[in-house]
Scaffold this active site. Structure first.
Site, mmCIF file in Angstrom:
data_model
loop_
_atom_site.group_PDB
_atom_site.id
_atom_site.type_symbol
_atom_site.label_atom_id
_atom_site.label_comp_id
_atom_site.label_asym_id
_atom_site.label_seq_id
_atom_site.Cartn_x
_atom_site.Cartn_y
_atom_site.Cartn_z
ATOM 1 C CG ASP A 132 27.400 63.867 -26.350
ATOM 2 O OD1 ASP A 132 26.784 63.140 -27.255
ATOM 3 O OD2 ASP A 132 26.991 64.859 -25.853
ATOM 4 N NE ARG A 134 24.177 64.436 -28.000
ATOM 5 C CZ ARG A 134 23.663 65.253 -27.063
ATOM 6 N NH1 ARG A 134 22.482 65.674 -27.320
ATOM 7 N NH2 ARG A 134 24.411 65.822 -26.056
#
Length: 211
Positions: A132, A134
């Site tokens: 991930d 982000r």
């Protein structure tokens, strides 16, 4: 509070939203100057946000949000979030972070590996990509630019709440979203529970995956 530069609203535009199931609501879309990642993120203001608005950080998903892909739960989560936020008052931040930040082409490359048996996180790793990628610094900037310092977060993802708190946003409560399970996304949802501790009912996902 982290020393991040302030963002400012760029434009505010009223837009009537219409969904395929007939639901409709008027929203205010807000764009920004000064976001640290340089992306064109958009805030969707729904209803009267009030002192403790309901907020969702929704990462862009072309396949799910636009084309209705059943390989993820993004489209149904977006639809649910708009109505729940409009009913209570708050903001949906539509963040241009396709594929948990790895981009559309990489996401589709990962889909091809998932078709060979890897889960969503294993596929990213096989491509040399993070599980991930982000970062929610721009989201915190957007919230502050809208005058929001405390909120209830509509999310099953503990990382979103953790990052916002680390960025100085007061997340008072994390409100779970619905569970939108299909035969095509159950392995994806199970992986989110097992790998990144999303708050989804693992037992029901297990039953569907073996049923």
């Amino acid at each position: 509070m982290p020393d991040t530069p302030a963002a400012t609203p760029r434009a505010r535009v009223r837009v009537p939203l219409r969904f395929g199931d007939g639901y409709s609501v008027d929203a205010e879309l807000v764009t920004f100057h000064g976001l640290v990642d340089g992306q064109e993120h958009v805030a969707v203001v729904l209803g009267d946000p009030g002192p403790v608005p309901l907020v969702r950080l929704h990462s862009e998903c072309l396949t799910g949000d636009v084309f209705g892909s059943a390989r993820c739960d993004c489209g149904p989560q977006l639809r649910e979030a708009v109505e729940r936020i409009a009913d209570r008052g708050g903001v949906l931040l539509y963040l241009r972070q396709e594929g948990r930040g790895i981009g559309l082409y990489n996401k589709l490359d990962a889909y091809a590996l998932q078709d060979q048996g890897l889960d969503t996180y294993e596929a990213n790793a096989a491509l040399g990509l993070p599980e991930d990628d982000r970062d929610y610094t721009a989201a915190a900037q957007m919230l502050r630019a809208l005058g929001i310092s405390g909120l209830d977060l509509l999310s099953n993802n503990p990382d979103k709440a953790g990052q916002l708190r680390a960025l100085g946003i007061d997340v008072l409560d994390r409100v779970p979203t619905g569970v939108f399970t299909t035969e095509h996304n159950v392995r994806y949802l199970r992986a989110k529970v097992l790998q990144t501790q999303h708050t989804l009912p693992l037992a029901s996902l297990t039953e569907l995956s073996v049923g």
